[in-house]
Design a protein around this motif. Sequence first.
Motif, PDB file in Angstrom:
ATOM      1  N   ALA A  11       0.842  -1.208   0.000  1.00  0.00           N
ATOM      2  CA  ALA A  11       0.000   0.000   0.000  1.00  0.00           C
ATOM      3  C   ALA A  11       0.874   1.255   0.000  1.00  0.00           C
ATOM      4  O   ALA A  11       0.578   2.234  -0.693  1.00  0.00           O
ATOM      5  CB  ALA A  11      -0.928  -0.018   1.214  1.00  0.00           C
ATOM      6  N   THR A  12       1.971   1.224   0.777  1.00  0.00           N
ATOM      7  CA  THR A  12       2.872   2.378   0.833  1.00  0.00           C
ATOM      8  C   THR A  12       3.538   2.590  -0.522  1.00  0.00           C
ATOM      9  O   THR A  12       3.645   3.726  -0.994  1.00  0.00           O
ATOM     10  CB  THR A  12       3.951   2.152   1.924  1.00  0.00           C
ATOM     11  OG1 THR A  12       3.285   1.804   3.126  1.00  0.00           O
ATOM     12  CG2 THR A  12       4.790   3.383   2.152  1.00  0.00           C
ATOM     13  N   LEU A  13       3.955   1.505  -1.150  1.00  0.00           N
ATOM     14  CA  LEU A  13       4.581   1.611  -2.472  1.00  0.00           C
ATOM     15  C   LEU A  13       3.596   2.199  -3.481  1.00  0.00           C
ATOM     16  O   LEU A  13       3.954   3.076  -4.271  1.00  0.00           O
ATOM     17  CB  LEU A  13       5.073   0.231  -2.937  1.00  0.00           C
ATOM     18  CG  LEU A  13       5.741   0.183  -4.314  1.00  0.00           C
ATOM     19  CD1 LEU A  13       6.943   1.120  -4.384  1.00  0.00           C
ATOM     20  CD2 LEU A  13       6.166  -1.249  -4.654  1.00  0.00           C
ATOM     21  N   GLU A  14       2.361   1.748  -3.423  1.00  0.00           N
ATOM     22  CA  GLU A  14       1.335   2.264  -4.347  1.00  0.00           C
ATOM     23  C   GLU A  14       1.134   3.768  -4.143  1.00  0.00           C
ATOM     24  O   GLU A  14       0.984   4.518  -5.108  1.00  0.00           O
ATOM     25  CB  GLU A  14       0.017   1.501  -4.166  1.00  0.00           C
ATOM     26  CG  GLU A  14       0.109   0.087  -4.733  1.00  0.00           C
ATOM     27  CD  GLU A  14      -1.110  -0.784  -4.452  1.00  0.00           C
ATOM     28  OE1 GLU A  14      -2.164  -0.240  -4.066  1.00  0.00           O
ATOM     29  OE2 GLU A  14      -0.998  -2.014  -4.618  1.00  0.00           O
ATOM     30  N   GLN A  15       1.168   4.216  -2.888  1.00  0.00           N
ATOM     31  CA  GLN A  15       1.033   5.664  -2.606  1.00  0.00           C
ATOM     32  C   GLN A  15       2.185   6.447  -3.215  1.00  0.00           C
ATOM     33  O   GLN A  15       1.990   7.503  -3.812  1.00  0.00           O
ATOM     34  CB  GLN A  15       1.040   5.912  -1.097  1.00  0.00           C
ATOM     35  CG  GLN A  15      -0.327   5.760  -0.453  1.00  0.00           C
ATOM     36  CD  GLN A  15      -0.244   5.942   1.060  1.00  0.00           C
ATOM     37  OE1 GLN A  15       0.802   6.308   1.596  1.00  0.00           O
ATOM     38  NE2 GLN A  15      -1.326   5.664   1.743  1.00  0.00           N
ATOM     39  N   HIS A  16       3.398   5.927  -3.047  1.00  0.00           N
ATOM     40  CA  HIS A  16       4.577   6.608  -3.601  1.00  0.00           C
ATOM     41  C   HIS A  16       4.503   6.653  -5.124  1.00  0.00           C
ATOM     42  O   HIS A  16       4.868   7.660  -5.731  1.00  0.00           O
ATOM     43  CB  HIS A  16       5.863   5.915  -3.141  1.00  0.00           C
ATOM     44  CG  HIS A  16       6.280   6.283  -1.752  1.00  0.00           C
ATOM     45  ND1 HIS A  16       7.215   7.253  -1.481  1.00  0.00           N
ATOM     46  CD2 HIS A  16       5.864   5.832  -0.549  1.00  0.00           C
ATOM     47  CE1 HIS A  16       7.373   7.368  -0.174  1.00  0.00           C
ATOM     48  NE2 HIS A  16       6.558   6.513   0.421  1.00  0.00           N
ATOM     49  N   LEU A  17       4.050   5.569  -5.733  1.00  0.00           N
ATOM     50  CA  LEU A  17       3.950   5.544  -7.202  1.00  0.00           C
ATOM     51  C   LEU A  17       2.851   6.500  -7.663  1.00  0.00           C
ATOM     52  O   LEU A  17       3.001   7.169  -8.688  1.00  0.00           O
ATOM     53  CB  LEU A  17       3.701   4.120  -7.706  1.00  0.00           C
ATOM     54  CG  LEU A  17       4.876   3.155  -7.513  1.00  0.00           C
ATOM     55  CD1 LEU A  17       4.523   1.768  -8.037  1.00  0.00           C
ATOM     56  CD2 LEU A  17       6.144   3.660  -8.188  1.00  0.00           C
ATOM     57  N   ASN A  18       1.767   6.602  -6.898  1.00  0.00           N
ATOM     58  CA  ASN A  18       0.710   7.535  -7.280  1.00  0.00           C
ATOM     59  C   ASN A  18       1.141   8.990  -7.122  1.00  0.00           C
ATOM     60  O   ASN A  18       0.669   9.856  -7.862  1.00  0.00           O
ATOM     61  CB  ASN A  18      -0.582   7.248  -6.514  1.00  0.00           C
ATOM     62  CG  ASN A  18      -1.616   6.604  -7.424  1.00  0.00           C
ATOM     63  OD1 ASN A  18      -1.652   6.875  -8.636  1.00  0.00           O
ATOM     64  ND2 ASN A  18      -2.469   5.771  -6.863  1.00  0.00           N
ATOM     65  N   LEU A  19       2.040   9.254  -6.187  1.00  0.00           N
ATOM     66  CA  LEU A  19       2.594  10.612  -6.087  1.00  0.00           C
ATOM     67  C   LEU A  19       3.364  10.924  -7.368  1.00  0.00           C
ATOM     68  O   LEU A  19       3.273  12.025  -7.923  1.00  0.00           O
ATOM     69  CB  LEU A  19       3.506  10.719  -4.859  1.00  0.00           C
ATOM     70  CG  LEU A  19       4.249  12.046  -4.703  1.00  0.00           C
ATOM     71  CD1 LEU A  19       3.277  13.216  -4.594  1.00  0.00           C
ATOM     72  CD2 LEU A  19       5.177  12.017  -3.488  1.00  0.00           C
ATOM     73  N   GLN A  20       4.122   9.946  -7.849  1.00  0.00           N
ATOM     74  CA  GLN A  20       4.843  10.123  -9.127  1.00  0.00           C
ATOM     75  C   GLN A  20       3.859  10.351 -10.278  1.00  0.00           C
ATOM     76  O   GLN A  20       4.076  11.231 -11.118  1.00  0.00           O
ATOM     77  CB  GLN A  20       5.712   8.892  -9.428  1.00  0.00           C
ATOM     78  CG  GLN A  20       6.916   8.741  -8.514  1.00  0.00           C
ATOM     79  CD  GLN A  20       7.909   9.879  -8.689  1.00  0.00           C
ATOM     80  OE1 GLN A  20       8.253  10.247  -9.814  1.00  0.00           O
ATOM     81  NE2 GLN A  20       8.346  10.462  -7.597  1.00  0.00           N
ATOM     82  N   VAL A  21       2.798   9.556 -10.315  1.00  0.00           N
ATOM     83  CA  VAL A  21       1.791   9.694 -11.383  1.00  0.00           C
ATOM     84  C   VAL A  21       1.210  11.116 -11.355  1.00  0.00           C
ATOM     85  O   VAL A  21       1.111  11.784 -12.390  1.00  0.00           O
ATOM     86  CB  VAL A  21       0.675   8.632 -11.223  1.00  0.00           C
ATOM     87  CG1 VAL A  21      -0.510   8.936 -12.141  1.00  0.00           C
ATOM     88  CG2 VAL A  21       1.217   7.232 -11.517  1.00  0.00           C
ATOM     89  N   ALA A  22       0.855  11.589 -10.164  1.00  0.00           N
ATOM     90  CA  ALA A  22       0.260  12.933 -10.043  1.00  0.00           C
ATOM     91  C   ALA A  22       1.268  14.008 -10.465  1.00  0.00           C
ATOM     92  O   ALA A  22       0.933  14.927 -11.218  1.00  0.00           O
ATOM     93  CB  ALA A  22      -0.196  13.165  -8.603  1.00  0.00           C
ATOM     94  N   ASN A  23       2.497  13.897  -9.995  1.00  0.00           N
ATOM     95  CA  ASN A  23       3.487  14.923 -10.320  1.00  0.00           C
ATOM     96  C   ASN A  23       3.853  14.925 -11.807  1.00  0.00           C
ATOM     97  O   ASN A  23       4.046  15.984 -12.398  1.00  0.00           O
ATOM     98  CB  ASN A  23       4.738  14.750  -9.457  1.00  0.00           C
ATOM     99  CG  ASN A  23       4.579  15.419  -8.100  1.00  0.00           C
ATOM    100  OD1 ASN A  23       3.777  16.349  -7.951  1.00  0.00           O
ATOM    101  ND2 ASN A  23       5.321  14.956  -7.112  1.00  0.00           N
ATOM    102  N   TRP A  24       3.934  13.759 -12.421  1.00  0.00           N
ATOM    103  CA  TRP A  24       4.247  13.722 -13.858  1.00  0.00           C
ATOM    104  C   TRP A  24       3.068  14.210 -14.689  1.00  0.00           C
ATOM    105  O   TRP A  24       3.256  14.829 -15.739  1.00  0.00           O
ATOM    106  CB  TRP A  24       4.711  12.325 -14.285  1.00  0.00           C
ATOM    107  CG  TRP A  24       6.119  12.044 -13.873  1.00  0.00           C
ATOM    108  CD1 TRP A  24       6.550  11.138 -12.941  1.00  0.00           C
ATOM    109  CD2 TRP A  24       7.311  12.694 -14.346  1.00  0.00           C
ATOM    110  NE1 TRP A  24       7.920  11.193 -12.812  1.00  0.00           N
ATOM    111  CE2 TRP A  24       8.407  12.132 -13.652  1.00  0.00           C
ATOM    112  CE3 TRP A  24       7.548  13.714 -15.277  1.00  0.00           C
ATOM    113  CZ2 TRP A  24       9.730  12.556 -13.882  1.00  0.00           C
ATOM    114  CZ3 TRP A  24       8.858  14.130 -15.508  1.00  0.00           C
ATOM    115  CH2 TRP A  24       9.921  13.549 -14.812  1.00  0.00           C
ATOM    116  N   THR A  25       1.847  13.956 -14.224  1.00  0.00           N
ATOM    117  CA  THR A  25       0.668  14.487 -14.932  1.00  0.00           C
ATOM    118  C   THR A  25       0.694  16.013 -14.885  1.00  0.00           C
ATOM    119  O   THR A  25       0.486  16.697 -15.890  1.00  0.00           O
ATOM    120  CB  THR A  25      -0.636  13.963 -14.283  1.00  0.00           C
ATOM    121  OG1 THR A  25      -0.634  12.540 -14.343  1.00  0.00           O
ATOM    122  CG2 THR A  25      -1.869  14.497 -14.983  1.00  0.00           C
TER     123      THR A  25
END
Length: 154
Positions: A11-25
């Motif tokens: 779950a923590t890894l998914e949160q970190h990856l979603n932060l990347q998704v949001a920032n790259w968007t």
Amino acid sequence: MPTQIQSTQQATLEQHLNLQVANWTLLYTKLHHIHWYLSGPHFFTLHVKFEELFTEAGTYLDEIAERLLSIGGRPIATLKETLSTATIQEAKGTQEPNAWVAETIRDFAQLVTELKEARQVAEEAQDGVTEDLLLSIQSKLDKHIWMLQSYLGH
Ligand SMILES: [Fe+2]
């Protein structure tokens, strides 16, 4: 069945990856903003450079989101969620070309910090494939930071 620790790490890894998704968007739009609104004697050079950067941003966004799907996560895919999750600030108005370049260096440096944190979490979750992906993006950003600093004469 995954253990409690494994589920929490995932779950923590998914949160970190979603932060990347949001920032790259967000950056995908922000780098377009700079590409469109910059002006001055270096317009042609910087216009082309920022096109290269937003094209790369689109690639990273897709790669990270699809990695997230591959490990059972749900990537952020709305602008509303992007804005509530992203830690990079949106571009506003216009400024001197060198100020855009300096702001891009700061944004990339922040992403490098967040990529390192995400990589640490991926390592703890024993997800070497995600670690590799994050490391490859980090190495590209390190190079862009160096080049943009060289452009500014730093
Ligand atoms: Fe263009």
